[in-house]
Design a protein around this motif. Structure first.
Motif, mmCIF file in Angstrom:
data_model
loop_
_atom_site.group_PDB
_atom_site.id
_atom_site.type_symbol
_atom_site.label_atom_id
_atom_site.label_comp_id
_atom_site.label_asym_id
_atom_site.label_seq_id
_atom_site.Cartn_x
_atom_site.Cartn_y
_atom_site.Cartn_z
ATOM 1 N N THR A 1 0.769 -1.249 -0.108
ATOM 2 C CA THR A 1 -0.059 -0.014 -0.022
ATOM 3 C C THR A 1 0.954 1.453 -0.095
ATOM 4 N N ALA A 2 2.005 1.100 0.324
ATOM 5 C CA ALA A 2 3.036 2.302 0.122
ATOM 6 C C ALA A 2 3.341 2.580 -1.348
ATOM 7 N N MET A 3 3.040 1.863 -2.308
ATOM 8 C CA MET A 3 3.345 1.858 -3.764
ATOM 9 C C MET A 3 2.073 2.148 -4.461
ATOM 10 N N PRO A 4 2.262 3.175 -5.622
ATOM 11 C CA PRO A 4 1.191 3.381 -6.545
ATOM 12 C C PRO A 4 0.749 2.145 -7.276
ATOM 13 N N CYS A 5 -0.593 2.106 -7.469
ATOM 14 C CA CYS A 5 -0.970 0.642 -8.243
ATOM 15 C C CYS A 5 -2.519 1.172 -8.596
ATOM 16 N N ASN A 6 -2.697 1.404 -10.021
ATOM 17 C CA ASN A 6 -4.085 1.527 -10.413
ATOM 18 C C ASN A 6 -5.210 0.570 -9.909
ATOM 19 N N LYS A 7 -4.449 -0.791 -9.929
ATOM 20 C CA LYS A 7 -5.693 -1.933 -9.390
ATOM 21 C C LYS A 7 -6.209 -1.756 -8.240
ATOM 22 N N ARG A 8 -5.272 -1.244 -7.229
ATOM 23 C CA ARG A 8 -5.559 -1.089 -5.778
ATOM 24 C C ARG A 8 -6.313 0.324 -5.636
ATOM 25 N N GLU A 9 -5.567 1.317 -6.385
ATOM 26 C CA GLU A 9 -6.207 2.666 -6.125
ATOM 27 C C GLU A 9 -6.000 3.360 -7.539
ATOM 28 N N PRO A 10 -7.208 3.483 -8.237
ATOM 29 C CA PRO A 10 -7.347 4.002 -9.569
ATOM 30 C C PRO A 10 -6.981 5.303 -9.498
#
Length: 334
Positions: A131-140
């Motif tokens: 959760t410290a990293m950017p991820c479009n799947k987790r956080e569009p």
């Protein structure tokens, strides 16, 4: 892990009604079904999934494997992976499915994991799980760190500029080759979805992974009757011999007659953002001789259009070799 409410569902209707109150059935759902919990609990510990309510579906009457009148097989959503892999009908008529399941996870996990849970298994992309990293799947809208980061194990087929996460399931690759149908009960009644249409490509919405809507409950999976004379096989290539996700895998179902392939079904794992059925490879195999040249052409067709990243270009050749070898094995004289 955040606090949550646990509710037990005693029948399908109760489960559907409870989950229908969720805002979504996709990433970030505030209500989740829980059975074996082999993926969900891990993601809750990492705060990737933070549901407010879990609906326990372990007591639902969807845990049997039954023969169908047309010669096919019905697999309940709550059937454990171990029970499915060792079922006599599966080992006899759907060998590729048994081999795929047994090639994944540990015995302990297979004893807990369910058929429906495996269909909904989440990616093991490190950026999705951190959760410290950017991820479009987790956080569009946050970006895809994998595209310029550590992407050796990630997808080369079905990717988009927003996501290159790999679908991790072995079972689903076999189900794709077997042309399984997913049966769903929801607030609007019952519907059936072909396995090829169940998982979605990331496109512009990588957070939406399946066709499920709030309240949708997978009740069972059906497999068509095996084609007369067909043989099937699952081959998995990975960094170590056990307890590892595929770098490339192939599920093949082939019927041969007189040295020619009359019917072929091909699916790849470890390389796609969803279980990757290759109609192109199947077309290249049908009505052709069971030969190395034909197998190589089919493998080339299967990987045509692959888009590797900085660290996973090797997957193109690896997947080709995996498919060629799987086809050689499945077409050898019995």
């Amino acid at each position: 892990m955040k606090t949550f409410q646990l509710e037990r569902a005693n029948d399908n209707e109760q489960a559907v009604a409870a989950a229908a109150k969720a805002k979504t059935a996709q990433q970030g759902a505030d209500i989740r079904f829980i059975a074996g919990g082999t993926t969900l609990i891990d993601l809750m510990k990492l705060n990737v999934e933070t549901p407010q309510k879990l609906v326990d579906v372990n007591h639902l009457p969807v845990g049997k494997i039954d023969d169908l009148p047309d010669g096919g097989l019905s697999i309940g959503a709550m059937v454990k992976n171990s029970d499915l892999a060792h079922h006599p009908d599966v080992q006899k008529n759907y060998r590729v499915l048994s081999e795929a399941i047994l090639s994944g996870a540990t015995v302990q996990l297979r004893n807990m994991a369910t058929t429906a849970g495996n269909l909904l298994q989440r990616t093991r992309c490190m950026y999705f799980r951190d959760t410290a990293m950017p991820c479009n799947k987790r956080e569009p809208g946050s970006g895809c760190a994998a595209i310029t980061g550590a992407n050796r194990s990630l997808a080369i087929l079905g990717t988009s500029e927003h996501c290159i996460a790999t679908n991790p399931s072995d079972m689903c690759v076999a189900l794709a080759a077997l042309e399984a149908t997913i049966h769903i009960r929801g607030v609007k009644g019952e519907r059936s979805v072909a396995i090829a249409d169940f998982h979605l490509l990331p496109g512009n919405t990588p957070d939406r992974e399946t066709v499920l809507e709030p309240g949708d409950l997978i009740t069972h999976v059906t497999l068509p009757a095996p084609a007369p004379g067909s043989r099937s096989l699952y081959l998995k290539l990975r960094d170590r011999a056990s307890y590892e996700f595929a770098l490339a895998s192939a599920a093949v179902v082939v019927t041969t007659s007189g040295g020619k392939i009359s019917r072929a079904r091909v699916a790849l794992g470890g390389v796609g953002t969803k279980p990757w059925r290759s109609l192109e490879a199947e077309a290249a195999l049908t009505d052709q001789s069971a030969s190395d040249d034909v197998f190589r052409k089919a493998a080339g067709a299967a990987l045509h259009g692959a888009k590797p990243q900085s660290q996973n270009k090797f997957k193109i050749e690896l997947a080709k070799r995996c498919l060629v070898h799987a086809l050689k094995l499945v077409t050898q004289p019995a």
